[in-house]
Write an enzyme that holds these catalytic residues in place. Structure first.
Site, short mmCIF file in Angstrom:
data_model
loop_
_atom_site.label_atom_id
_atom_site.label_comp_id
_atom_site.label_asym_id
_atom_site.label_seq_id
_atom_site.Cartn_x
_atom_site.Cartn_y
_atom_site.Cartn_z
N LYS A 135 0.85 -1.19 0.00
CA LYS A 135 0.00 0.00 0.00
C LYS A 135 0.89 1.24 0.00
CE LYS A 135 -3.88 1.90 2.76
NZ LYS A 135 -4.78 1.65 3.92
N SER A 170 -9.81 1.52 3.17
CA SER A 170 -8.98 2.30 2.27
C SER A 170 -7.95 1.45 1.52
CB SER A 170 -8.23 3.37 3.07
OG SER A 170 -7.35 2.77 4.00
N SER A 222 -9.82 -0.92 7.36
CA SER A 222 -9.30 -0.81 5.99
C SER A 222 -8.56 -2.01 5.42
CB SER A 222 -8.39 0.41 5.88
OG SER A 222 -9.18 1.55 5.75
N1 GLN Z 1 -13.32 3.81 6.76
C1 GLN Z 1 -12.59 4.18 7.93
C2 GLN Z 1 -12.18 5.63 7.84
O1 GLN Z 1 -12.44 6.23 6.84
C3 GLN Z 1 -11.41 3.28 8.11
C4 GLN Z 1 -10.20 3.68 7.38
C5 GLN Z 1 -9.00 2.87 7.71
O2 GLN Z 1 -9.08 1.83 8.35
N2 GLN Z 1 -7.85 3.36 7.28
O3 GLN Z 1 -11.61 6.16 8.74
#
Ligand code: GLN
Length: 511
Positions: free
Chosen positions: A79, A154, A178
């Protein structure tokens, strides 16, 4: 079965036996990327020459009889949020578009030391803020099961890369779901380790008390392989845990008398009927394997999303203060700013407003503001505003401090549950993958998708996402297992039991 459909464990065996070379293998994945990534958009960048030259080097070392690392010759996608020396680490943000890291994050260093072939950098929501990968400043990633749908986020690029056989292993991060939610949307297996298990050194911070790095792969075995490579104490990260993390051969031994807690709150209003049916079916599979289902309650879980969306933006607003256009990252053009300022000043002076002319913000202050406003996307700005508001004098007690207290209550619920059960089971997300664009205008609806995942981050516990079904419209469904802190072995053994008895994890998208 073609080479790119094999698990990393099997590939590792074939590489060691000389049945395939790393160059052949890497080329096979690069061919998949060339063929499918135009449609999927999982990668932000990949460098075929570099990957092939690493692979060649590993093949040569193998031929020379050198002792190689546990991922020798196997491609891994990373990532685009983990620093790699000399490479761009963009976090899918204009802010870091040209940023090149000066050092390796511990995770990248460990992958290199394990002789992995770093095949490319995957797309994500900007600074990992989002649940659909649509907040990337550069491109949207499409779900390989249905290109009209989101891969989740994400770490959507990481999940889509594995699901479409463009990499056998990939690294994601999980601040509120995420790793697990994209794994669920794309039909792959993903682990969010215990907070502190995997070093955050060189991980671009989103919400530091919640961020964890973890593996995504085709199977629990592969997830375990990658997890063991990246986990472990790191003196460079003060929150890193100094605890043994090796799994040994225990994964193959089924857990006797496994007690699975089924929280009533995870099967309440808002859960899609098909998701509920698939998760309940998975639970009966466990029963047939000898597990015992125990009804439990996590009464504070109804506050988890609200708590998370106070704490995460607070930490984000603080972490993102470093992007000021001065230290590093994007800088708005100062000459333009100076010209604009001179014009404004002249206009005010001509109108006789001398005082106002003197009080105009300086070029420097304007530069901070303009750099941030030009380089951050709308969701990142929203989080900075929410966090700054919740942390300001007068609101701190009402929001941030309150959220910390509820966070503790959520953890207490889990501590009590784990006195009675070994794992807690439920869905990963309330629905299968949604269509791209369908939630982008409704941030609150997007936040609610995180209903079942954020608790593991708020409490620090490990959690696993396993494919457990396919919806009528052909989209994967995920089962989530959570365990007490440091119980990754329990989690992975329980996951392995399930994958030995089912074959959802072997399904492939019809690309
Ligand atoms: N959807 C969650 C957020 O927007 C989780 C994101 C994540 O785990 N990086 O914060």
């Amino acid at each position: 079965m073609s080479l790119t459909q094999l698990t990393a464990v099997e590939l590792s065996r074939q590489l060691a036996a000389g049945e395939v070379s790393s160059v052949e293998l890497t080329q096979a994945y690069l061919d998949r990327i060339a063929k499918y990534d135009g449609a999927v958009g999982a990668f932000l960048r990949h460098d075929a020459d570099r990957a092939l030259s690493t692979a060649k080097h590993i093949d040569e070392r193998r031929a020379a009889g050198e002792k190689l690392g546990p991922l020798a010759g196997i491609p891994v996608a990373v990532k685009d949020i983990l620093a790699e020396v000399g490479e761009r680490t963009t976090c899918a943000s204009r802010m870091l578009e040209e940023f090149r890291a000066r050092y390796d994050s511990t995770v990248v260093a460990r992958l290199k030391a394990a002789d992995a072939v770093l095949i490319g950098r995957t797309n994500m929501d900007e600074f990992a803020m989002g649940g659909s990968t649509e907040n990337s400043a550069f491109q949207s990633t499409h779900n390989p099961w249905n290109l009209k749908c989101s891969p989740g986020g994400s770490s959507g690029g990481a999940a889509a890369a594995v699901a479409s056989d463009m990499a056998p292993l990939s690294i994601g991060t999980d601040t509120g779901g995420s790793i697990r939610q994209p794994a669920s949307f794309c039909g792959v297996t993903g682990l969010k380790p215990t907070y502190g298990r995997v070093s955050r050194y060189g991980l671009v911070a989103y919400a530091s008390s919640l961020d964890q790095v973890g593996p995504l792969a085709r199977s629990v075995d592969d997830v375990a392989l990658l997890y063991q490579t990246i986990a472990g104490h790191d003196p460079q990260d003060s929150t890193s845990l100094d605890e043994p993390h090796a799994l040994g051969s225990s994964l193959d031994t089924p857990l006797k008398d496994l007690r699975i807690g089924v929280p009533k709150e995870f099967f309440a209003e808002g859960l899609d009927a098909e998701v509920e049916a698939a998760v309940r079916e998975a639970l009966s599979t466990y029963e047939s394997l000898g597990a015992k289902l125990v009804k439990i309650s996590l009464p504070h879980s109804k506050y988890a999303v609200a708590t998370y969306y106070v704490i995460a933006p607070c930490e984000a607003s603080s972490n993102l203060a470093r992007y000021d256009g001065v230290h590093y990252g994007y800088r708005a053009d100062q000459a333009t700013i100076a010209t604009e300022l001179a014009a404004e000043r002249a206009a005010l002076e001509e109108a006789g407003e001398r005082r106002a002319a003197q009080n105009l913000d300086s070029v420097l202050v304007r530069m901070y503001r303009k750099s941030r406003s030009e380089a951050f996307g709308p969701e990142v700005k929203r989080r900075i505003m929410l966090g700054t508001y919740a942390l300001s004098a007068g609101y701190y007690d009402a929001y941030y401090l309150k959220a910390l207290k509820v966070r503790r209550l959520i953890r207490q619920d889990y501590d009590q549950a784990f006195e009675k059960v070994d794992v807690v089971a439920g869905p990963v997300a309330p629905t299968p993958a949604f269509e791209l664009g369908s939630l982008t205008d409704d941030p609150l609806a997007m936040y609610l998708v995180d209903l079942y995942t954020v608790s593991a981050n708020l409490t620090g516990i490990p959690a696993l996402s396993l494919p457990c079904g396919i919806s009528k419209s052909g989209l994967p469904i995920g089962l989530q297992l959570q365990a007490k802190p440091l119980a990754e072995d329990t989690l992975l053994r329980a996951g392995k039991m399930y994958q030995t008895a089912t074959d959802w994890h072997n399904r492939r998208p019809p690309l």
